[in-house]
Design a protein around this motif. Structure first.
Motif, short mmCIF file in Angstrom:
data_model
loop_
_atom_site.label_atom_id
_atom_site.label_comp_id
_atom_site.label_asym_id
_atom_site.label_seq_id
_atom_site.Cartn_x
_atom_site.Cartn_y
_atom_site.Cartn_z
N LEU A 1 -5.35 -3.50 1.52
CA LEU A 1 -4.60 -2.82 0.46
C LEU A 1 -5.56 -1.88 -0.25
O LEU A 1 -6.35 -2.28 -1.10
CB LEU A 1 -4.00 -3.84 -0.51
CG LEU A 1 -3.26 -3.32 -1.75
CD1 LEU A 1 -2.27 -2.22 -1.41
CD2 LEU A 1 -2.56 -4.46 -2.46
N SER B 1 0.70 -12.32 -2.74
CA SER B 1 0.03 -11.72 -1.58
C SER B 1 0.91 -11.84 -0.35
O SER B 1 1.83 -12.65 -0.30
CB SER B 1 -1.33 -12.37 -1.32
OG SER B 1 -1.20 -13.67 -0.78
N THR C 1 -4.07 -9.99 0.22
CA THR C 1 -3.33 -8.96 0.95
C THR C 1 -4.41 -8.03 1.50
O THR C 1 -5.00 -7.23 0.76
CB THR C 1 -2.37 -8.18 0.04
OG1 THR C 1 -1.44 -9.09 -0.55
CG2 THR C 1 -1.62 -7.12 0.83
N TYR D 1 -1.52 -8.15 -6.35
CA TYR D 1 -1.28 -8.45 -4.95
C TYR D 1 -2.51 -9.06 -4.25
O TYR D 1 -2.56 -9.11 -3.03
CB TYR D 1 -0.83 -7.20 -4.20
CG TYR D 1 0.42 -6.57 -4.77
CD1 TYR D 1 1.66 -7.20 -4.65
CD2 TYR D 1 0.38 -5.34 -5.42
CE1 TYR D 1 2.81 -6.63 -5.17
CE2 TYR D 1 1.52 -4.75 -5.95
CZ TYR D 1 2.74 -5.40 -5.82
OH TYR D 1 3.87 -4.83 -6.34
N ASP E 1 0.85 -1.19 0.00
CA ASP E 1 0.00 0.00 0.00
C ASP E 1 0.89 1.24 0.00
O ASP E 1 1.94 1.26 0.66
CB ASP E 1 -0.90 -0.02 1.24
CG ASP E 1 -2.00 1.03 1.22
OD1 ASP E 1 -1.67 2.24 1.26
OD2 ASP E 1 -3.19 0.65 1.17
N PRO F 1 -5.70 -7.95 -3.74
CA PRO F 1 -6.14 -6.99 -2.73
C PRO F 1 -7.46 -7.38 -2.06
O PRO F 1 -8.44 -7.69 -2.71
CB PRO F 1 -6.28 -5.69 -3.52
CG PRO F 1 -6.48 -6.11 -4.93
CD PRO F 1 -5.71 -7.38 -5.09
N ASN F 2 -7.43 -7.45 -0.74
CA ASN F 2 -8.61 -7.46 0.14
C ASN F 2 -9.44 -8.74 0.16
O ASN F 2 -9.98 -9.08 1.21
CB ASN F 2 -9.50 -6.26 -0.17
CG ASN F 2 -8.75 -4.96 -0.01
OD1 ASN F 2 -8.15 -4.72 1.03
ND2 ASN F 2 -8.71 -4.15 -1.06
#
Length: 413
Positions: free
Chosen positions: A368, A332, A365, A379, A223, A381-382
């Protein structure tokens, strides 16, 4: 010597997201964060007030109460996780040649809270009055030693102390021991517990830790607003077994471990080499060791600490090794949920990487939210993804320039 095939047949963990593999993996899949205000000590006046503590852990539930009192918390975690892994594996120790069953469990710092407590006692009452268990409780090798004693494992017993790379070094070293014929089984991983005034204070003074007060904005790998890692604690262990040995007893197999790389940046005692050069070389070593082409990797459980330098250098390393494939694979950091377990990180992340292949699920991850224009990989995200990949990598990068990387393959037996 012929290289033998090595599979993962047992898993165990105690970490901030759960005190068993089932509990922890359910939390990881659901995207539940284990970071909260520190309860291990009074943080009044401290710049860092958050950590990823293990919650509700009762050592007496898994360890004899009298024996548990002679163990520091990091060792208690290891013995508890090892017991879970042994039970999960279904190994009958009475039918096993325990001279060919070894133990490698890393710890980066060992019993630091015990050292702090006994030093305080010594100053108050005199140093001849410290606990007679002080030394065997605090030394870093004792998690491996106590696990070996608990199960009578008489093969190699070792403790890599390679900072944050240690847990992955333990798994990789154990893999090579079995692959090359020295043992048939290994119990391996990493453990750590140093959420203490001195432990947190030391990392705070070097500006390594996040000073965020919102748990959702503290450990935020990749991030743009990342500002340091969050201290975690816990343990992850795996049982590695020679394939024929596992098949002969009808063992459940989570994944096959096929490659391992380990090297050193030889650059700086805390900062990674520019462009992640050492980490990149380590990934290449692991791929070569397993005879795996870069484009075969579908997922990387990244070191992903949430520090500016690590995340940018690790991303650069991935791009260097994987080229155009870097933008096709998923990456991740489960440290977004567990925090950074230091010497225990590679063990817990090894458990998660094996489960990602076994369960066909890639962890997210978490949290993010603000993209960094310099970090442009996938990555996850979330929200995690129900995706089956054939090969996965887990890498760990430690102070002192230590790098370690393992490659796992989905089991198709």
């Amino acid at each position: 010597m012929e290289k033998r095939r090595v599979v993962i047949t047992g898993l165990g963990t105690v970490n901030p997201t759960g005190n068993t593999v089932a509990e922890s993996w359910a939390a990881i899949k659901a995207g539940r964060c284990g970071i909260a205000p520190i309860t291990h000590f009074d943080t009044t006046g401290s710049r860092v007030t958050l950590a990823a503590e293990v919650k509700g852990f009762d050592p007496a539930a898994r360890i004899d109460k009298r024996e548990a009192r002679k163990m520091a918390r990091f060792t208690q975690f290891a013995v508890a996780a090892a017991r879970e892994a042994m039970e999960d594996s279904g190994i009958d120790l009475e039918e096993t040649d325990r001279s060919r069953f070894g133990t490698i469990i890393s710890s980066g710092i060992g019993g630091l809270p015990t050292i702090e407590e006994e030093h305080t006692k010594g100053e108050q009452k005199g140093f001849d009055r410290v606990s007679p268990y002080f030394v065997p409780m605090s030394i870093g090798n004792m998690a491996a030693g106590q696990v070996a004693i608990r199960f009578g494992l008489k093969g190699i017993c070792s403790c890599p102390t390679t900072a944050c790379a240690g847990g992955t070094n333990a798994i990789g070293d154990a893999f090579h021991r079995v692959r090359d014929g020295y043992e048939d089984l290994m119990l391996c991983g990493g453990t750590e517990s140093c959420i203490s005034p001195l432990g947190v204070g030391g990392f705070t003074s070097m500006k390594a830790l996040s000073t965020a007060t919102d748990p959702a904005r503290a450990s935020i790998p990749f991030d743009a607003e990342r500002g340091g890692f969050v201290m975690g604690e816990g343990c992850g262990v795996l049982i590695l077994e020679e394939l024929g040995h596992a098949q002969a007893r009808g063992a459940k197999i989570y994944a096959e471990i096929v490659g391992y790389g380990s090297n050193c940046d030889a650059y700086h005692f805390t900062a990674p080499a520019p462009g992640g050069a050492g980490g990149a070389a380590c990934m290449e070593l692991a791929l070569a060791d397993g005879g795996v082409a870069p484009q075969q990797i579908g997922y990387i459980n990244a070191h992903g600490t949430s520090t500016h330098l690590n995340d940018s250098c690790e991303t650069a390393a991935i791009k260097s090794v994987f080229g155009t494939h870097a933008h096709k694979l998923a990456v991740s950091s489960t440290k977004s949920m567990t925090g950074h377990l230091l010497g225990g990180a590679g063990g817990v992340e090894g458990v998660f990487t094996a489960l990602a292949l076994y369960d066909g699920f890639l962890p997210a991850t978490l949290n993010l939210r603000v993209p960094d224009p310099e970090l442009d990989l996938d990555y996850i995200p979330n929200e995690g993804r129900a995706v089956q990949v054939d090969y996965a990598m887990s890498d760990s990068l430690g102070f002192g320039g230590h790098n370690a990387c393992i490659v796992l393959k989905r089991w198709e037996g």
